[in-house]
Design an enzyme around this catalytic site. Sequence first.
Site, PDB file in Angstrom:
ATOM      1  CB  ALA A 105      -0.921  -0.002   1.229  1.00  0.00           C
ATOM      2  CG  HIS A 106      -0.261   4.105   1.528  1.00  0.00           C
ATOM      3  ND1 HIS A 106      -1.410   4.757   1.158  1.00  0.00           N
ATOM      4  CD2 HIS A 106      -0.575   3.352   2.619  1.00  0.00           C
ATOM      5  CE1 HIS A 106      -2.390   4.437   1.995  1.00  0.00           C
ATOM      6  NE2 HIS A 106      -1.914   3.587   2.891  1.00  0.00           N
ATOM      7  NE  ARG A 107       4.560   4.460  -6.712  1.00  0.00           N
ATOM      8  CZ  ARG A 107       4.635   3.511  -7.650  1.00  0.00           C
ATOM      9  NH1 ARG A 107       3.588   2.779  -7.935  1.00  0.00           N
ATOM     10  NH2 ARG A 107       5.761   3.282  -8.276  1.00  0.00           N
ATOM     11  CG  LEU A 108       4.816   2.951   1.948  1.00  0.00           C
ATOM     12  CD1 LEU A 108       4.253   3.028   3.359  1.00  0.00           C
ATOM     13  CD2 LEU A 108       5.983   3.912   1.767  1.00  0.00           C
ATOM     14  CG  HIS A 109       6.153  -1.022  -4.064  1.00  0.00           C
ATOM     15  ND1 HIS A 109       4.785  -1.175  -4.012  1.00  0.00           N
ATOM     16  CD2 HIS A 109       6.388  -0.035  -4.964  1.00  0.00           C
ATOM     17  CE1 HIS A 109       4.215  -0.336  -4.863  1.00  0.00           C
ATOM     18  NE2 HIS A 109       5.168   0.372  -5.446  1.00  0.00           N
TER      19      HIS A 109
END
Length: 192
Positions: free
Chosen positions: A169-173
């Site tokens: 989520a939220h580009r917190l890969h």
Amino acid sequence: MTTDPHALFEDWFAEARASEPNDPEAMAVATVGTDGQPSVRMVLLKGHDPRGFVFYTNYESRKAGELDATPRAALLFHWKSLRRQVRIEGPVSKVSEAEGDAYFATRRRDSQLGAWASDQSRPLDSRATFEARFEAMKARFEGGPVPRPPHWSGFRVEPERIEFWQDRAHRLHERRLFTRDADGWIEGLLYP
């Protein structure tokens, strides 16, 4: 948590085979020409084990010529349904004649005939020419087995780096990187 990249790949690959609607074994193969120009195309993974990742092609194709000149490649699996990707980089070598023969024998007959009919990556004047060559190969090998063409076999990419990317989520890969060293694998994380 798995710390063996080959075991982790097998786990992810099994999930992809169960969830991807088309070709979970599809991977991009990147090579580089003698002029430094990169080139990428999709192929199918046909085997993997701790020795590496194997795909097959015409040895007279552009990719094979680039791999002969610069025997290194990068692979990319992208499994959209799982929101995952795996990147692999390393040196390339040809599979053994026995491996090439064994795999070729498992292919459907039309695919075997196509390997004989195609001058892969070379200019083609019309689709009719290719179809005529295919029909000529059908006639040539009618009633018997189709042997592996001498110009057709496989390459193995021996991984030096394997990165597992998982969407968050939220580009917190999450990015897990495995790097080969003399004693096995070193694992680390990368910022997304």
